[in-house]
Design a protein around this motif. Sequence first.
Motif, PDB file in Angstrom:
ATOM      1  N   ALA A   1     -26.332  47.774  -3.593  1.00 30.11           N
ATOM      2  CA  ALA A   1     -27.151  46.902  -4.431  1.00 30.11           C
ATOM      3  C   ALA A   1     -28.590  46.801  -3.943  1.00 30.11           C
ATOM      4  CB  ALA A   1     -26.527  45.509  -4.499  1.00 30.11           C
TER       5      ALA A   1
ATOM      6  N   VAL B   1     -24.224  47.575 -11.092  1.00 33.40           N
ATOM      7  CA  VAL B   1     -23.273  47.948 -10.040  1.00 33.40           C
ATOM      8  C   VAL B   1     -21.876  47.620 -10.534  1.00 33.40           C
ATOM      9  CG1 VAL B   1     -22.530  47.634  -7.660  1.00 33.40           C
ATOM     10  CG2 VAL B   1     -24.935  47.360  -8.236  1.00 33.40           C
TER      11      VAL B   1
ATOM     12  N   VAL C   1     -23.612  43.169 -13.191  1.00 33.94           N
ATOM     13  CA  VAL C   1     -22.477  43.304 -12.273  1.00 33.94           C
ATOM     14  C   VAL C   1     -21.233  43.575 -13.112  1.00 33.94           C
ATOM     15  CG1 VAL C   1     -21.137  42.257 -10.429  1.00 33.94           C
ATOM     16  CG2 VAL C   1     -23.578  41.714 -10.666  1.00 33.94           C
TER      17      VAL C   1
ATOM     18  N   VAL D   1     -24.533  41.349  -4.722  1.00 36.37           N
ATOM     19  CA  VAL D   1     -25.516  41.951  -5.627  1.00 36.37           C
ATOM     20  C   VAL D   1     -26.674  40.985  -5.854  1.00 36.37           C
ATOM     21  CG1 VAL D   1     -25.935  42.852  -7.951  1.00 36.37           C
ATOM     22  CG2 VAL D   1     -23.792  43.384  -6.764  1.00 36.37           C
TER      23      VAL D   1
ATOM     24  N   ALA E   1     -29.912  42.914 -12.056  1.00 37.38           N
ATOM     25  CA  ALA E   1     -28.902  43.969 -12.195  1.00 37.38           C
ATOM     26  C   ALA E   1     -27.612  43.403 -12.777  1.00 37.38           C
ATOM     27  CB  ALA E   1     -28.613  44.610 -10.840  1.00 37.38           C
TER      28      ALA E   1
ATOM     29  N   ASP F   1     -23.035  45.500  -0.897  1.00 37.27           N
ATOM     30  CA  ASP F   1     -24.312  45.001  -0.383  1.00 37.27           C
ATOM     31  C   ASP F   1     -25.272  46.166  -0.126  1.00 37.27           C
ATOM     32  OD1 ASP F   1     -25.745  42.519   0.920  1.00 37.27           O
ATOM     33  OD2 ASP F   1     -25.932  44.149   2.372  1.00 37.27           O
TER      34      ASP F   1
ATOM     35  N   HIS G   1     -29.792  40.768  -3.686  1.00 41.61           N
ATOM     36  CA  HIS G   1     -30.832  41.777  -3.844  1.00 41.61           C
ATOM     37  C   HIS G   1     -31.497  41.748  -5.211  1.00 41.61           C
ATOM     38  CE1 HIS G   1     -29.634  43.791  -0.101  1.00 41.61           C
ATOM     39  NE2 HIS G   1     -28.378  43.576  -0.473  1.00 41.61           N
ATOM     40  N   SER G   2     -30.792  41.291  -6.227  1.00 43.13           N
ATOM     41  CA  SER G   2     -31.327  41.372  -7.585  1.00 43.13           C
ATOM     42  C   SER G   2     -30.776  40.250  -8.456  1.00 43.13           C
ATOM     43  CB  SER G   2     -30.953  42.727  -8.213  1.00 43.13           C
ATOM     44  OG  SER G   2     -31.280  42.763  -9.579  1.00 43.13           O
TER      45      SER G   2
END
Length: 489
Positions: free
Chosen positions: A314, A322, A358, A349, A356, A311, A352-353
């Motif tokens: 990210a 990530v 994973v 993740v 992104a 957390d 926040h996004s």
Amino acid sequence: MAIYSTKQLLRICIVLCFMLSFSYGRVNPSFKIKAVNLGGWLVTEGWIKPSLFDGIPNKDFLDGTGLQLKSVTVGKYLCAETGGGTIILWRINETTFNLRVFNKQFMGVDTNGNGINVVATSNTPGSSEMFEIVRNSDDQSRVRVKAPNGLYLQVKTEELVTADYAGSSGWGDDDPSVFVMTISGRMQGEFQVTNGYGPNKAPQIMREHWNTFIVEDDFKFIAGNGLDAVRIPVGWWIASDPTPPQPYVGGSLQALDNAFTWARKYGVKIIIDLHAAPDSQNGFEHSSSRDGSQEWGTTDDNIEKTVAVIDFLAASPSLYAVQLINEPLSPGVSLEILNKFYKAGYDAVRKHSSAAYVVMSNRLGPMDPRELFPLTNGLRGSVIDVHYYNLFSDIFDNMTVQQNIDFINTNRTAQLNHVTTSNGPLTFVGEWVAEWQVIGASKEDYQRFANAQLEVYGRATFGWAYWTLKNVNNHWSLEWMIKNGYIKL
């Protein structure tokens, strides 16, 4: 993490959203990354930069060092009653240690009895489990072990060891307190280097390393030589910077922030890889295990702590991907536990996004290469990470140059094809190297071996990352391999 303006955040969001398109549970990147690992930087691996350990006092005795102590009088090894002839060190300072034995219990002096019986019953070391190891200055392999009561261990019979010997000036074969020491194993990770230097010296040593091992010019070199991303291994303690729990020291977060600044300047993408999870997911030095124990995933607490680290990581707005954890080892890490963590980490993740990637590492050891497919089905932006080395297995010991190349073209192709499907997760060869067991190989041999891997791993749908940028072992250093014409991208 670094602070970004609203304008910067908007620009980053627009760029990422433009690059990504979503379809049935997966993200299709407009290109495949060509990356290099920044190994040995923010998570220590002694074999990458051995000189980092040079200034540690009594550096033979670091956490996780395995000792075998053979009595000179009876010719038997000191061990716990239930077995196991290797003693594992927990370092308190340069001369004082806890001694961990079979079944993860600690040697101590029986305080409930006559105070001289040596036992191994405690699961948690205390004052009665603190020993000094005294070496013979003329023969470093001969040692005595001083117990907490100030007296030395002595071997009275093959079955009885007591802590009641006052000591003598001699080191002969007739002295019951003398042992011949063999070092059976060493560990050189982040725990060893920071605890080895201690709280007064470690901050200076580590910050100098972080500030000099990877610098801005490295990102310029990366961008100028056909690479477009870096995979940066980090340890769980970075989320507690600037005051992580001992023995770790603060400062690695600032180094990571520097990497983001340089990456933006040179157009390099960043994959943050949680290489070391709390309590170690594989027992190796590169996951910062203290003594080779693998205890990650055994409690809800360390799972929750690891999700909190993800957390934290990210939250960076310019993050490309990530990796939730690196190389969890089966069977110590069960698939059930790993799936539970991966789902929680993925959700952390996505808080926040939405853009992104994973990355989820396949387990080392016995496992089904597709075992994560049921979990990743429907998780957009999910990536499976596999690591391919023609090393670390007996099957490579006697292979010729051509046999190694054939193994890449045939076996690795089949392995990668097996985990690369049209409707499954993306695939990432997150670690590979142009090194092997072949003795006396020519430069041309290395070039052919590297090119075979570039060709095969270039078919991974997410991309690949070479291990690593810098290393004292030349062929493990992509910087050296490029500068000396072994690899051309």
